[in-house]
Design a protein around this motif. Structure first.
Motif, PDB file in Angstrom:
ATOM      1  N   ALA A  73      -1.051  -5.164  -1.692  1.00  0.00           N
ATOM      2  CA  ALA A  73      -1.799  -6.382  -1.349  1.00  0.00           C
ATOM      3  C   ALA A  73      -2.756  -6.792  -2.473  1.00  0.00           C
ATOM      4  O   ALA A  73      -2.979  -7.971  -2.706  1.00  0.00           O
ATOM      5  CB  ALA A  73      -2.573  -6.159  -0.046  1.00  0.00           C
ATOM      6  N   MET A  74      -3.317  -5.790  -3.179  1.00  0.00           N
ATOM      7  CA  MET A  74      -4.267  -6.118  -4.247  1.00  0.00           C
ATOM      8  C   MET A  74      -3.583  -6.360  -5.586  1.00  0.00           C
ATOM      9  O   MET A  74      -4.182  -6.915  -6.500  1.00  0.00           O
ATOM     10  CB  MET A  74      -5.292  -4.978  -4.414  1.00  0.00           C
ATOM     11  CG  MET A  74      -6.253  -4.862  -3.240  1.00  0.00           C
ATOM     12  SD  MET A  74      -7.461  -3.519  -3.477  1.00  0.00           S
ATOM     13  CE  MET A  74      -8.425  -4.143  -4.853  1.00  0.00           C
ATOM     14  N   ASP A  83     -12.809  -9.955  -0.844  1.00  0.00           N
ATOM     15  CA  ASP A  83     -11.524 -10.507  -1.317  1.00  0.00           C
ATOM     16  C   ASP A  83     -10.371  -9.537  -1.044  1.00  0.00           C
ATOM     17  O   ASP A  83      -9.267  -9.954  -0.692  1.00  0.00           O
ATOM     18  CB  ASP A  83     -11.591 -10.805  -2.822  1.00  0.00           C
ATOM     19  CG  ASP A  83     -12.463 -12.019  -3.123  1.00  0.00           C
ATOM     20  OD1 ASP A  83     -12.842 -12.729  -2.177  1.00  0.00           O
ATOM     21  OD2 ASP A  83     -12.768 -12.244  -4.312  1.00  0.00           O
ATOM     22  N   ARG A 118      -9.462  -9.552   2.639  1.00  0.00           N
ATOM     23  CA  ARG A 118      -8.730 -10.796   2.941  1.00  0.00           C
ATOM     24  C   ARG A 118      -7.270 -10.707   2.502  1.00  0.00           C
ATOM     25  O   ARG A 118      -6.388 -11.294   3.129  1.00  0.00           O
ATOM     26  CB  ARG A 118      -9.422 -11.969   2.246  1.00  0.00           C
ATOM     27  CG  ARG A 118      -8.783 -13.276   2.538  1.00  0.00           C
ATOM     28  CD  ARG A 118      -9.519 -14.401   1.866  1.00  0.00           C
ATOM     29  NE  ARG A 118     -10.372 -15.126   2.791  1.00  0.00           N
ATOM     30  CZ  ARG A 118     -11.164 -16.122   2.447  1.00  0.00           C
ATOM     31  NH1 ARG A 118     -11.259 -16.489   1.185  1.00  0.00           N
ATOM     32  NH2 ARG A 118     -11.889 -16.758   3.344  1.00  0.00           N
ATOM     33  N   ALA A 119      -7.006  -9.972   1.440  1.00  0.00           N
ATOM     34  CA  ALA A 119      -5.632  -9.859   0.927  1.00  0.00           C
ATOM     35  C   ALA A 119      -4.752  -8.933   1.771  1.00  0.00           C
ATOM     36  O   ALA A 119      -3.528  -8.935   1.621  1.00  0.00           O
ATOM     37  CB  ALA A 119      -5.675  -9.342  -0.513  1.00  0.00           C
ATOM     38  N   GLN A 120      -5.355  -8.137   2.668  1.00  0.00           N
ATOM     39  CA  GLN A 120      -4.568  -7.152   3.423  1.00  0.00           C
ATOM     40  C   GLN A 120      -3.847  -7.813   4.596  1.00  0.00           C
ATOM     41  O   GLN A 120      -4.441  -8.655   5.279  1.00  0.00           O
ATOM     42  CB  GLN A 120      -5.476  -6.025   3.978  1.00  0.00           C
ATOM     43  CG  GLN A 120      -6.292  -5.306   2.937  1.00  0.00           C
ATOM     44  CD  GLN A 120      -5.460  -4.720   1.816  1.00  0.00           C
ATOM     45  OE1 GLN A 120      -4.477  -4.032   2.069  1.00  0.00           O
ATOM     46  NE2 GLN A 120      -5.850  -5.006   0.584  1.00  0.00           N
TER      47      GLN A 120
END
Ligand code: NAD
Length: 337
Positions: A332-333, A18, A21-23
Motif C-alpha cells: 500500500a505504501m 497518509d 489512508r493508503a491501507q
C-alpha cells in the motif's frame, strides 16, 4: 475497516495519516493539532477532519479560518486505535486519556518504555503486543538496528553488537537544532540510550552503542560491528539482508555515496516527501573478519517508523498475522518500488 485517530500532526503524525489512508483495511477518523499552522491547513486541504488538542486554543483556529470537527476527546472516542505522534513526553501524559476512553494507543520512540505495556518492531516482536492498551513503536534508530539484528540473530546467533550512531543534528524543519559547525560526542559517556532501547525489543542481547551528533539533517548513519556465533561469508550475509522486506542493500554500480544521494534517489523515484522507509545498507561495506560482521547503514529518521506504526495497528488489534500485515503495508505504501 479499522478507524484510526492521529493525535499530533507533525513530522511523524502527518506521515502516519497518509500511510493509514493508503491501507485497504484502514481509514483516518481525523487528526488532532494544538495550533493552526501550515500543517493544520494542509490536513484540512487533504480532507482530514481536524480536532483541537487544546480546548482553550479553539478560537485561534477560528481566527485563522480553519474549520474544526471537534475536540481531541471526541477523536479518541470515535477511534478503534489512536496513533499518538506528539512531542516526547506528551504521549505519556496523553496515555491517561486513552485509558479513560478504553481506546488502545501507539506512542512513539521519544516516550519512556516504562509508561507502555510493550515496545514494538514489526520484524522482531510483532506477536507480543496483541490486546495491549498502550504500545510504543520504537525510535528511528532502534527500528533500524532491530531490522538488522533480527535476521542475523535467527540465521547465525549474535554474541555482541557494537554500534556507533552518527546522528543528524535535527530534522530539516527544526531550525533551532544543532550543531551547525561541530562534531559532538553525544552522550559523552557510554552507553548512549540506543543500546538499552534495543534491549526493549531484544531483552537478552549484549549491545553497546556510542552516539555522535553532526551538522546534517538528512539521515542518521550507523557504523555497525556484530560478533556472530557462526562465521558466514560476507556474500551469505549480504544475500540474507537482500531478502529482508525492509532493507535496501545498495549495489556498487548505483553511485549512492551518502545520504544526500539516497535522498536524491527518493525524490527522483517520486517517493512522498522523499521518504526512505527502508534501512539503506551499503553492500560493499558488508564484511566479515572471522566472526565479526562490519557494515554501514543509513536510516531516514523521519520515515522508517511509519510502516512500523501501520503494522503495530494491526498487531495490537489482532487484525492480521505478521507476514500478512507487512506485505499489505509495503504494497500500500509502495515500499518495494
Ligand atoms: P514534531 O514536533 O514534528 O510533531 C509533533 C506535533 O505534535 C506538532 O505538530 C505539535 O504541534 C503537536 N503537539 C504538541 N503538543 C500536542 C498535544 N498536547 N496534543 C496534540 N498535538 C500536540 O515531532 P515528531 O518529530 O513528529 O516526533 C513525535 C514523536 O515521534 C516523538 O516521540 C519523537 O521522539 C518520535 N520520533 C521522531 C522522529 C523524527 O526524527 N522526527 C523519528 C522517530 C520517532
Amino acid at each position: 475497516m479499522i478507524h484510526v485517530g492521529i493525535n499530533g500532526y507533525g513530522t511523524i503524525g502527518k506521515r502516519v495519516a497518509d500511510a493509514v489512508r493508503a491501507q485497504p483495511d484502514m481509514e483516518v477518523v481525523g487528526v488532532a493539532k494544538t495550533r493552526p499552522n501550515f500543517e493544520a491547513q494542509t490536513a484540512v486541504e487533504k480532507g482530514f477532519d481536524l480536532y483541537a488538542a487544546i480546548e482553550e486554543r479553539k478560537p485561534q483556529f477560528e481566527e485563522a479560518g480553519i474549520d474544526l470537527a471537534g475536540d481531541v476527546e471526541e477523536l479518541v472516542e470515535a477511534s478503534d486505535i489512536v496513533v499518538d505522534a506528539c512531542p516526547s513526553g506528551i504521549g505519556a501524559d496523553n496515555a491517561e486519556m486513552y485509558r479513560e476512553y478504553d481506546t488502545p494507543a501507539l506512542l512513539q520512540g521519544g516516550e519512556d518504555s516504562e509508561v507502555v505495556d510493550g515496545s514494538f518492531n514489526a520484524r522482531s516482536n510483532y506477536d507480543t503486543v496483541e490486546d495491549a492498551d498502550i504500545v510504543r513503536v520504537v525510535s528511528c534508530n532502534t527500528t533500524g538496528l532491530s531490522r538488522l539484528i533480527a535476521p542475523l540473530q535467527e540465521a547465525y546467533g549474535i554474541e555482541k553488537v557494537r554500534t556507533t550512531l552518527v546522528r543528524r543534528g535535527g530534522d530539516p524543519a527544526q531550525s533551532g537544532r544543532g550543531p551547525i559547525n561541530d562534531i559532538l560526542p553525544n552522550p559523552v559517556s557510554l552507553p548512549s540510550h540506543h543500546g538499552p532501547d534495543v534491549n526493549t525489543i531484544f531483552p537478552d542481547l549484549d549491545i553497546d552503542t556510542l552516539g555522535l551528533k553532526v551538522p546534517a539533517t538528512l539521515m542518521h548513519m550507523h557504523s555497525v560491528n556484530i560478533t556472530l556465533e557462526d562465521e558466514p561469508t560476507a556474500e551469505a550475509v549480504r544475500s540474507l539482508l537482500e531478502d529482508e522486506r525492509r532493507t535496501f542493500v545498495i549495489p556498487e554500480w548505483i553511485g549512492l555515496d551518502g545520504a544526500g544521494a539516497i535522498k536524491e534517489l527518493a525524490q527522483d523515484a517520486g517517493r512522498p516527501r522523499a521518504d526512505i522507509w527502508e534501512n539503506c545498507i551499503w553492500g560493499e561495506s558488508i564484511s566479515m573478519e572471522g566472526s565479526d560482521l562490519y557494515l554501514f547503514q543509513a536510516i531516514h529518521q523521519e520515515s522508517d517508523v511509519i510502516p512500523e506504526n501501520i503494522d503495530a495497528i494491526r498487531a495490537v488489534l489482532g487484525e492480521a498475522k505478521q507476514e500478512e500485515s507487512v506485505v499489505m503495508t509495503n504494497e500500500a505504501m509502495g515500499l518495494d518500488t
